[in-house]
Motif scaffolding. Sequence first.
Motif, mmCIF file in Angstrom:
data_model
loop_
_atom_site.group_PDB
_atom_site.id
_atom_site.type_symbol
_atom_site.label_atom_id
_atom_site.label_comp_id
_atom_site.label_asym_id
_atom_site.label_seq_id
_atom_site.Cartn_x
_atom_site.Cartn_y
_atom_site.Cartn_z
ATOM 1 N N MET A 74 84.114 -27.022 1.838
ATOM 2 C CA MET A 74 84.637 -25.651 1.830
ATOM 3 C C MET A 74 85.244 -25.325 3.193
ATOM 4 O O MET A 74 84.565 -25.388 4.208
ATOM 5 N N ASP A 75 86.532 -24.943 3.176
ATOM 6 C CA ASP A 75 87.225 -24.664 4.436
ATOM 7 C C ASP A 75 87.413 -23.160 4.601
ATOM 8 O O ASP A 75 88.347 -22.584 4.073
ATOM 9 N N GLU A 76 86.512 -22.543 5.347
ATOM 10 C CA GLU A 76 86.559 -21.085 5.565
ATOM 11 C C GLU A 76 86.778 -20.324 4.266
ATOM 12 O O GLU A 76 87.713 -19.529 4.165
ATOM 13 N N PRO A 77 85.937 -20.531 3.291
ATOM 14 C CA PRO A 77 86.206 -19.919 1.983
ATOM 15 C C PRO A 77 86.167 -18.394 2.028
ATOM 16 O O PRO A 77 86.822 -17.745 1.225
ATOM 17 N N LYS A 112 88.276 -28.618 12.906
ATOM 18 C CA LYS A 112 87.358 -28.448 11.772
ATOM 19 C C LYS A 112 88.048 -28.833 10.467
ATOM 20 O O LYS A 112 87.537 -29.641 9.688
ATOM 21 N N THR A 113 89.214 -28.220 10.250
ATOM 22 C CA THR A 113 89.940 -28.509 9.022
ATOM 23 C C THR A 113 90.299 -29.991 8.943
ATOM 24 O O THR A 113 90.152 -30.626 7.894
ATOM 25 N N THR A 114 90.735 -30.530 10.073
ATOM 26 C CA THR A 114 91.128 -31.935 10.081
ATOM 27 C C THR A 114 89.953 -32.829 9.689
ATOM 28 O O THR A 114 90.103 -33.756 8.881
HETATM 29 MG MG LIG Z 1 91.246 -24.725 9.832
#
Ligand SMILES: [Mg+2]
Lengths: 305, 286, 298, 259, 259
Positions: free
Chosen positions: E161-164, E47-49
């Motif tokens: 937004m990455d797991e804000p 996901k982050t990637t």
């Molecule tokens: Mg991540």
Amino acid sequence: KDKLVLQLKWVTQAQFAGYYVAKDKGFYDAVDLDVEIKPGGPDIAPAQVIAGGGADVIIDWMPSALASREKGVPIVNIAQPFKRSGMMLTCLKESGIKSPEDFRGRTLGVWFFGNEYPFLSWMSQLGIPTDGSDNGVKVLKQGFNVDPLLQKQADCISTMTYNEYWQIIDAGIAAEDLITFQYEDQGVATLEDGIYVMEADLDDPKKVDMFQRFVKASMQGWNYAAENPAEAADIVLENDATGAQTEKHQKRMMGEINKLVAGSDGSLNVADYDRTVKSLLSGGSDPVISKEPEGAHTDKITKGM
Amino acid sequence: MNNGAIVAATFFWMVAWFANSWLVKLNPSNQVLARGINLLIPLIFGVTLIVIWEGITVGFNISPVLLPSPSMIWARIAASTDILWADFTQTFLKAVLAGYAMGCISGFAVAVAVDRVPFLRKGLLPIGNLVAALPIVGIAPIMVMWFGFDWQSKAAVVVVMTFFPMLVNTVAGLAASGAMERDLMQTYASGYWQTLLKLRLPAAMPFIFNALKINSTLALIGAIVAEFFGTPIVGMGFRISTEVGRMNIDMVWAEIFVAALAGSLSYGLIALLERAVTFWHPSYRS
Amino acid sequence: MAQSGGLNRWFVDRVLPVGTMVVAIVVIWYGFAVILNAPFERDQAARADTSLTTMQLVNKTLAQERPVLPAPHQVADEIWKTTALKKVTSKRSLIYHTWITMSSTLLGFAMGSMLGILLAVLIVHSAVLDKSLMPWVITSQTIPILAIAPMIIVVLNAVGISGLLPKAFISAYLSFFPVTVGMVKGLRSPDPRHLDLMRTYNASNQQTFWKLRWPSAVPFLFTSMKVAVAISLVGAIVGELPTGAVAGLGARLLTGSYYGQTIQIWSALIAAAVLAALLVMLVDIIARIVMSRMGMAR
Amino acid sequence: MSIVIDAEGLDLTFQTNDGPVHALSDIDLKVLTGEFVSLIGPSGCGKTTLLRVIADLEKPTGGSISVNGVSPEEARLSRAYGYVFQAAALYPWRTIGGNISLPLEVMGYPKAERAELISRNLDLVNLTGFEKKFPWQLSGGMQQRASIARALSFDPDMLLMDEPFGALDEIVRDHLNEQLLKLWAKTKKTVVFVTHSIPEAVFLSTRIVVMSPRPGRIHEIIDCELGHDRSLDIRETPEFLEIAHRVREGLRQGHSYDD
Amino acid sequence: MSIVIDAEGLDLTFQTNDGPVHALSDIDLKVLTGEFVSLIGPSGCGKTTLLRVIADLEKPTGGSISVNGVSPEEARLSRAYGYVFQAAALYPWRTIGGNISLPLEVMGYPKAERAELISRNLDLVNLTGFEKKFPWQLSGGMQQRASIARALSFDPDMLLMDEPFGALDEIVRDHLNEQLLKLWAKTKKTVVFVTHSIPEAVFLSTRIVVMSPRPGRIHEIIDCELGHDRSLDIRETPEFLEIAHRVREGLRQGHSYDD
Ligand SMILES: [Mg+2]
Ligand SMILES: Nc1ncnc2c1ncn2[C@@H]1O[C@H](COP(=O)(O)OP(=O)(O)OP(=O)(O)O)[C@@H](O)[C@H]1O
Ligand SMILES: Nc1ncnc2c1ncn2[C@@H]1O[C@H](COP(=O)(O)OP(=O)(O)OP(=O)(O)O)[C@@H](O)[C@H]1O
Ligand SMILES: Cc1ncc(C[n+]2csc(CCO)c2C)c(N)n1
Ligand SMILES: [Mg+2]
């Protein structure tokens, strides 16, 4: 006015009174010299300083000056204010040492940093090994003070008639409890505080003239110090930036120094020189200098005075 | 002036710089190769420094009494291995090792003792930091006066110099274990010594190694400098201070070379040991 | 209330333990003074063919002119005489010598910190320098500085640099190391996310440096500067020896040593320790002010 | 069924620099053998503090509490419970096996028995084969299972767990929840469990203690009788949603939106 | 509505010490203007990637991607998006106002305009009055709002937004979810949102991308048309539960329990 830098061999003390007096009394001014006096210290090698251009004139002992010359620092003696040697070995009487033969098997404190040469040639003339072998002496590199004797870490230590000897006395040990061996008395004296410059500078007439004026004014200073020892000692104290010297000690030192300078007009006595060279060359397997030096002294400066 | 030497040295420098830039970018996947490159790069850099040094001393005709060239120093090293070895034995194998061991062990022991008493800890640490900042030139003559001329007084100087860094670091290290980890030991009703042995000492290891590394360079410098203040006529410090007076500057640099080599090797050795002991520390995990 | 609580805590946490420790040290010191100075007094008595009672012995050992270990009150007395009772411009004033040493310490500290920061910036920004420089920075600290100090001074002299600068150079040589190590750590300390954030703003290298790397390195900088300032003092003292030991605490140590004036050595040592403490405290106070301005003091 | 934990009028005030913090106030709670009790509530409401009081890691400043009929300290010294922290809190310098061995070493189990217990407990949490690995070589979920194995290794009658799955992702968390429930059913241990997650609390517990902050107190205790044999699917049943809704309402009432 | 993000056959392999890691494999994804797309999946599924590839913080090793019709790099250089990290990632040495000002300074906004934008955006996230405070003087939820304000300050069209809200407790999280939804409805920005939480994804999104790991790929894309005007209560409606169930099923299918 010509600027000239003088590098001393040791810290500011009466040993160098002549130069400080000449400066303070205006003798240098009188011959149009602006002299800066740099005190020495335990790890200042005057020969290195002059080689690096940090000084024009240095005070050094002849053994180390000749050794430096052999190592490629072409310094030349231009004057010799100190006629006699002040170096000696001082032992506690209770150690039982009565003559140099008794040194064998003992521990002796010696100054290094180029000051060990007179000692080494004395020992080799006596045939006493200094490499720690059984019938030889054990040599310690002595620090800058007389503690090794007081702490009984050494049987004898090197002292100067004008300085360390009196520190032992001041520490509370009576003169009767001590026995001293002066190099002068043992016939192994080498020349001490002399004035040296770079050989190349002697080809420059302007410099030669400067050196002449310098030596002349310095000897004037020494004469003044001989006549007014108390004032000279005060001048030395005045110039001591460390504030560590005491008046009592410097007055006494001045007296002893005057004894060593007495009889010198500044010029080097060639017989003294030859004696020193002979002593240094006779070091057996490990002589201080390997061959007779050439051009290590000149009367070019003093003869014109 | 010898322009050839200067030009050659400058040229070498440029080539070496390009070589290193290229090596850095290489980034091989092979582990052994990567480690080799990581050794090669500083080596090339060091050689470059030496070549520039040689170039300058030769090129500008610097008097060997002021700064000898690396080739002269190397010749001197090769010619005097026996003296260098004797000095090394006296200074490193006797004074440094003994002093280092005693200083580190006693610093560690005192830290463990002090750690149980917060009052002592609070009192000793500021003073420890102060004493650690005292100049050795002041301490060395005193130690010579107290412990004599031989290596024992040098070892004493080394003890004084290494004791406080070890003390301060160990105390900090013993406080480094997390609150959660210490609570865990509490829930097992673990005793003081068990907690010390199983939790606090392992957690303190990175700090202890920090002190060991600092001390490894301090110890050598301390022993050498202490020899300026009185020694028997052997030892690295003795040689350095004596040979300056004799205008044998190449010998001085030979000793400095031995000192730097010994210092760097001990540092490297301890760093390797650290890696092995604190393998678990985040800074070593890839 | 919070104020007096703070003061109280300061007293209980700092003054009381340190004070107790100092008292303990002084007591131990007296003990050693008696033990170490006794042999000389016994010798003297033996030479004079008298014998001493214990009381006499103790009294004498604590009042020697050239003790092996001077008693604390002797040192205190000497410090009092050389500070309060002398003009500060006098060469016999300890304050004068402390001042001399402090000036080269501060200059060396400034140069060392600057050099340390510069090296760290280079190391952090260049992969080549990172790999090639760091091992040599460590090696540089294994060279016995006092050994090459005289040569450094001579060489600097040869190129016409003298006075305060050579001493400061030696001081800088010793003090740059902790700053480099600390700053490399500090400049690398920003969270990778913070670096990414700057990238999402399309920030230039310079902007990233000044807005991110530098501020996050500040705490590291101050921590290493506290170490560095103490080391600078050692360097300044060491540097005074080969410059003719004319003035300064190092000169006092050395001349004290030439003339066997142990009391002078110890008072210079104490002065050095006090100066070190003050300098570290000064850096600490500056650190606190800067950090609280930056909002990082909690 | 006997009373394992019995707290009455429990009070705890921390003295801090900015004055006293009232972390626990007038807590009355009884936990019976074999119960699974969850503590839920917003951040700072004192869940951790309450658990620590039970574990004798914190001393109450008022009220009374007994664990297994004795004081918490005596209970701790008799090794009455295993404690599991939010982060796995494994020692990085010990292997997984070494970490599980830690309490056993402290408690003086002989070597052979330790080996036996380690392998049994590794098996219990499905980590057989990872004994020689170091914690950082395992995923977060595996680390947390190892830390549960460590807490179980000396077979305490009670487990105290402080947000053990808080740092894990939802899928892994679901999975571990299922496993924990099975373990609980099998071993019949008493569990006190701190969590932030409503579904987790409802899924696992027999009773849910809803706490509210400033001062930390018990807002409501909700029974949660969904039977011992739950699967993850029950989370979409109306009973489950009902309880979840009640918990959420309870939380909201106790919550103040001052942030 | 135009296509904002267009990824086709995207591949990304990291070269690590223990060999290559296949973080993204054959990703096809189109995001339209004004959409709210959530990426959900177990830890390590990429996901982050994926978000970082969109933001040009990572270069794909295969396939093609365009952002606003240009390459991600050009999009980044033209400051097309605001990025919000899991933890607020505020600079501790800057005040809240200073933090919001940071991107503006970097982008060279004049001082007056910066002040204006700071106060407008603080207002937007309900933090008026906190401008002069330092981050650590605020609660976690407030910090996260500040970090959203920072991402919004230069008015990008897109929010990544990455797991804000990953680090916040459930109540605060619910609250921020509501606020984010309002903000989105008001500003009409395109949002790509990474989360672990199924209810959060369902509550916020117009589309949910379910990913699965090893190699990271898209398992399923679930439409989620619950209308723009949602309140927290819809989470107990059958439509909501239905979608949540589908997401959970998708996650479970794609998940492998090897940890
Ligand atoms: Mg991540
Ligand atoms: N050692 C301590 N000293 C002072 N105050 C403390 C201490 N431990 C906790 N507190 C305070 O007590 C209150 C309750 O803390 P506690 O850790 O029990 O909350 P919690 O419910 O576990 O919160 P979270 O969900 O964030 O873990 C908080 O206000 C906290 O700041
Ligand atoms: N810089 C990197 N170098 C090597 N591998 C990486 C790197 N970044 C991520 N990975 C690997 O790529 C895979 C995907 O990682 P990513 O961070 O995208 O997962 P994620 O879905 O965001 O997980 P999480 O939910 O834990 O944040 C993981 O296996 C991770 O270990
Ligand atoms: C390291 C070192 N040790 C001893 C001396 C010897 N020395 C020469 S002159 C002099 C003054 C006498 O008080 C002394 C002690 C020195 N120069 N350097
Ligand atoms: Mg908690």
